[in-house]
Design a protein around this motif. Structure first.
Motif, PDB file in Angstrom:
ATOM      1  N   ASP A  88       0.831  -1.218   0.000  1.00 29.15           N
ATOM      2  CA  ASP A  88       0.000   0.000   0.000  1.00 29.15           C
ATOM      3  C   ASP A  88       0.862   1.264   0.000  1.00 29.15           C
ATOM      4  N   GLN A  89       0.249   2.349  -0.437  1.00 32.58           N
ATOM      5  CA  GLN A  89       0.876   3.672  -0.325  1.00 32.58           C
ATOM      6  C   GLN A  89       0.413   4.350   0.972  1.00 32.58           C
ATOM      7  N   VAL A  90       1.352   4.907   1.726  1.00 34.79           N
ATOM      8  CA  VAL A  90       1.053   5.694   2.926  1.00 34.79           C
ATOM      9  C   VAL A  90       1.629   7.093   2.703  1.00 34.79           C
ATOM     10  N   VAL A  91       0.812   8.112   2.919  1.00 37.83           N
ATOM     11  CA  VAL A  91       1.246   9.492   2.659  1.00 37.83           C
ATOM     12  C   VAL A  91       1.469  10.222   3.989  1.00 37.83           C
ATOM     13  N   LEU A  92       2.592  10.932   4.082  1.00 35.20           N
ATOM     14  CA  LEU A  92       2.875  11.707   5.291  1.00 35.20           C
ATOM     15  C   LEU A  92       3.827  12.860   4.976  1.00 35.20           C
ATOM     16  N   GLU A  93       3.953  13.771   5.906  1.00 35.65           N
ATOM     17  CA  GLU A  93       4.810  14.938   5.702  1.00 35.65           C
ATOM     18  C   GLU A  93       6.279  14.493   5.807  1.00 35.65           C
ATOM     19  N   ASP A  94       7.139  15.179   5.077  1.00 34.04           N
ATOM     20  CA  ASP A  94       8.530  14.748   4.941  1.00 34.04           C
ATOM     21  C   ASP A  94       9.316  14.730   6.262  1.00 34.04           C
ATOM     22  N   GLY A  95       8.911  15.561   7.215  1.00 29.70           N
ATOM     23  CA  GLY A  95       9.634  15.579   8.492  1.00 29.70           C
ATOM     24  C   GLY A  95       9.000  14.670   9.536  1.00 29.70           C
ATOM     25  N   ALA A  96       8.025  13.871   9.149  1.00 28.06           N
ATOM     26  CA  ALA A  96       7.275  13.059  10.120  1.00 28.06           C
ATOM     27  C   ALA A  96       8.186  12.090  10.868  1.00 28.06           C
ATOM     28  N   HIS A  97       7.950  11.975  12.167  1.00 31.79           N
ATOM     29  CA  HIS A  97       8.735  11.050  12.982  1.00 31.79           C
ATOM     30  C   HIS A  97       8.627   9.630  12.432  1.00 31.79           C
ATOM     31  N   VAL A 138      -3.049  -0.252 -12.147  1.00 33.11           N
ATOM     32  CA  VAL A 138      -2.166  -1.350 -11.704  1.00 33.11           C
ATOM     33  C   VAL A 138      -0.697  -0.956 -11.580  1.00 33.11           C
ATOM     34  N   HIS A 139      -0.309   0.156 -12.180  1.00 34.00           N
ATOM     35  CA  HIS A 139       1.096   0.550 -12.090  1.00 34.00           C
ATOM     36  C   HIS A 139       1.464   1.105 -10.720  1.00 34.00           C
ATOM     37  N   TYR A 140       0.471   1.470  -9.917  1.00 31.94           N
ATOM     38  CA  TYR A 140       0.740   2.239  -8.691  1.00 31.94           C
ATOM     39  C   TYR A 140       0.384   1.466  -7.422  1.00 31.94           C
ATOM     40  N   ALA A 141       1.116   1.826  -6.349  1.00 34.32           N
ATOM     41  CA  ALA A 141       0.761   1.306  -5.021  1.00 34.32           C
ATOM     42  C   ALA A 141      -0.570   1.938  -4.601  1.00 34.32           C
ATOM     43  N   PRO A 142      -1.559   1.125  -4.206  1.00 38.66           N
ATOM     44  CA  PRO A 142      -2.849   1.718  -3.834  1.00 38.66           C
ATOM     45  C   PRO A 142      -2.771   2.449  -2.490  1.00 38.66           C
ATOM     46  N   PRO A 143      -3.237   3.703  -2.441  1.00 39.72           N
ATOM     47  CA  PRO A 143      -3.203   4.420  -1.157  1.00 39.72           C
ATOM     48  C   PRO A 143      -4.183   3.818  -0.167  1.00 39.72           C
ATOM     49  N   SER A 144      -3.776   3.772   1.123  1.00 38.53           N
ATOM     50  CA  SER A 144      -4.732   3.307   2.136  1.00 38.53           C
ATOM     51  C   SER A 144      -4.713   4.187   3.389  1.00 38.53           C
ATOM     52  N   LEU A 145      -3.605   4.891   3.634  1.00 37.39           N
ATOM     53  CA  LEU A 145      -3.488   5.608   4.916  1.00 37.39           C
ATOM     54  C   LEU A 145      -2.740   6.924   4.727  1.00 37.39           C
ATOM     55  N   VAL A 146      -3.222   7.961   5.439  1.00 31.70           N
ATOM     56  CA  VAL A 146      -2.517   9.246   5.532  1.00 31.70           C
ATOM     57  C   VAL A 146      -2.178   9.441   7.005  1.00 31.70           C
ATOM     58  N   CYS A 147      -0.966   9.933   7.295  1.00 28.92           N
ATOM     59  CA  CYS A 147      -0.564  10.171   8.695  1.00 28.92           C
ATOM     60  C   CYS A 147      -0.214  11.646   8.888  1.00 28.92           C
ATOM     61  N   LEU A 148      -0.682  12.227   9.970  1.00 28.06           N
ATOM     62  CA  LEU A 148      -0.288  13.583  10.366  1.00 28.06           C
ATOM     63  C   LEU A 148       0.426  13.501  11.718  1.00 28.06           C
ATOM     64  N   GLU A 149       1.084  14.609  12.109  1.00 28.17           N
ATOM     65  CA  GLU A 149       1.794  14.658  13.406  1.00 28.17           C
ATOM     66  C   GLU A 149       1.435  15.976  14.101  1.00 28.17           C
ATOM     67  N   ASN A 150       0.877  15.897  15.285  1.00 27.35           N
ATOM     68  CA  ASN A 150       0.444  17.097  16.024  1.00 27.35           C
ATOM     69  C   ASN A 150       0.772  16.926  17.504  1.00 27.35           C
ATOM     70  N   THR A 151       1.633  17.775  18.060  1.00 24.65           N
ATOM     71  CA  THR A 151       2.375  18.823  17.393  1.00 24.65           C
ATOM     72  C   THR A 151       3.497  18.213  16.528  1.00 24.65           C
ATOM     73  N   HIS A 152       4.019  19.013  15.619  1.00 23.71           N
ATOM     74  CA  HIS A 152       5.029  18.511  14.695  1.00 23.71           C
ATOM     75  C   HIS A 152       6.418  18.797  15.260  1.00 23.71           C
ATOM     76  N   ASN A 153       7.086  17.717  15.643  1.00 19.04           N
ATOM     77  CA  ASN A 153       8.380  17.826  16.319  1.00 19.04           C
ATOM     78  C   ASN A 153       9.429  18.524  15.455  1.00 19.04           C
ATOM     79  N   ARG A 154       9.676  17.977  14.276  1.00 18.96           N
ATOM     80  CA  ARG A 154      10.771  18.508  13.439  1.00 18.96           C
ATOM     81  C   ARG A 154      10.484  19.917  12.935  1.00 18.96           C
TER      82      ARG A 154
END
Ligand SMILES: Cc1ncc(COP(=O)(O)O)c(C=O)c1O
Length: 355
Positions: A88-97, A138-154
């Motif tokens: 699966d594809q998981v999307v998150l911010e680049d500085g995520a822990h 079919v060429h792509y990883a199917p998205p299933s989850l998005v993650c956020l961070e609050n508060t954002h450490n980095r």
């Protein structure tokens, strides 16, 4: 990031430890609560103190179920494992822990493909997520989850704007995806804004909260969510080796922290702001709003400078390196107002970059 790979062991004679809000030691009253905790075998589901903690945290965050785990890392990784399939594809911010500091866990433990979205300030807007979600092809990883961070450490303890979090939740759910929050410091967002924990947690399917940062308990995090997801996480917790026996001793420290140390986080926020405002050095700058307890000091203009950290340590102030030419300080339960003054003086009397 907890600990300090750059610093090595803390100097025993250090006067002020601001490496992290994880360096706190249990107070005598917390230790007393731990010593007198009622316990049982939690792998059998018999530990009354763990059950109480789980119920209290689920209720405060407005979720149906909760699971006590040894660390924030395990809590996040269980959230990924319980809500994704390998590939699966998981999307998150680049500085995520979850991406930066959890040892490649998403790839190793869940076999997922991370898509990391760079931002200037750690704050994702829905359009940035939408732009990277893979199409149904079919060429792509199917998205299933998005993650956020609050508060954002980095990003320097930034609080996510709640209206955007709500919008992201609506859009993510409209596409049949799930939303996880790394809320290691969600307490701080709650105390700083006055928004209830339940409201902050409402847009998310799962939320991880930590008791060992800021709140001052020695060990433990809790993952909250719906019954079905937490039942999956329970199974994976056992597989990951996180099933513990008479662990009510530790859970009692978390319950004590939640009931006695939550509101005092405002002191840490005030001290962080005082630290940033006290900075008076031509080569040092805090380039983020100090929303909560984290201060990231940038060395100007010499990215790559490492002498500031060593200088601070020589002055008895422990901080962590946070990338080239960048130092992080976190006022915490172990510090006094006088410690903040010492840290400001040490920063301001630095002789400058050696680059
Ligand atoms: C934002 C964030 N998430 C997760 C973690 C991981 O927590 P732990 O050190 O308990 O594994 C940390 C640790 O500092 C953190 O800052």
């Amino acid at each position: 990031m907890s600990g300090s790979p750059q610093n090595g062991d803390a100097r025993r004679d250090a006067r002020v430890d601001m490496r992290s809000d994880t360096v706190t030691k249990p107070t005598p009253a917390m230790l007393e609560a731990m010593l007198t905790a009622e316990v049982g075998d939690d792998v059998f589901g018999d530990d009354p103190t763990v059950k109480l903690l789980q119920e209290e945290v689920a209720a405060r965050l407005g979720k149906a179920a909760a699971l006590y785990v040894p660390s924030g890392t395990m809590s996040n990784q269980l959230a990924l494992k319980s809500q994704t399939s390998p590939g699966d594809q998981v999307v998150l911010e680049d500085g995520a822990h979850i991406y930066r500091y959890e040892g490649g866990g998403p790839g190793m433990l869940s076999g997922v493909q991370l898509t990391c979205v760079p931002t200037a300030d750690g704050l994702l807007a829905w359009e940035m997520i939408e732009a990277v979600l893979n199409p149904d092809n079919v060429h792509y990883a199917p998205p299933s989850l998005v993650c956020l961070e609050n508060t954002h450490n980095r990003a320097g303890g930034r609080i996510l704007p709640q209206d955007e979090v709500v919008r992201i939740g609506e859009q993510v759910h409209a596409r049949g995806l799930r939303l996880h929050l790394d809320g290691a410091r969600l307490w701080h967002a709650h105390v700083a804004t006055g928004t209830s924990l339940a409201e902050l947690a409402a847009p998310f399917d799962t939320v991880s909260v930590c008791f060992s940062k800021g709140l001052g308990a020695p060990v433990g995090s809790v993952l909250v969510g719906d019954e079905e997801t937490i039942a999956k996480a329970l199974r994976y917790r056992k597989i990951f080796g996180g099933g513990m026996r008479q662990v009510g001793i530790l859970a009692a420290g978390c319950r004590y922290a939640l009931n006695h140390h939550l509101q005092r986080l405002q002191e840490d926020h005030d001290r962080a702001r005082a630290l940033a405002e006290g900075l008076d050095h031509p080569q040092l700058a805090v380039n983020h709003p100090v929303d909560t307890n984290i201060v990231i000091v940038d060395v100007l203009p010499a990215a790559g400078d490492t002498s500031l950290l060593a200088h601070l340590e020589a002055q008895g102030i422990l901080a962590v390196g946070f990338g080239p030419g960048r130092v992080r300080l976190i006022p915490n339960l172990e510090n006094s107002p006088a410690d903040v003054k010492l840290a400001i003086a040490a920063l301001n009397n630095w002789t400058g970059s050696n680059q």
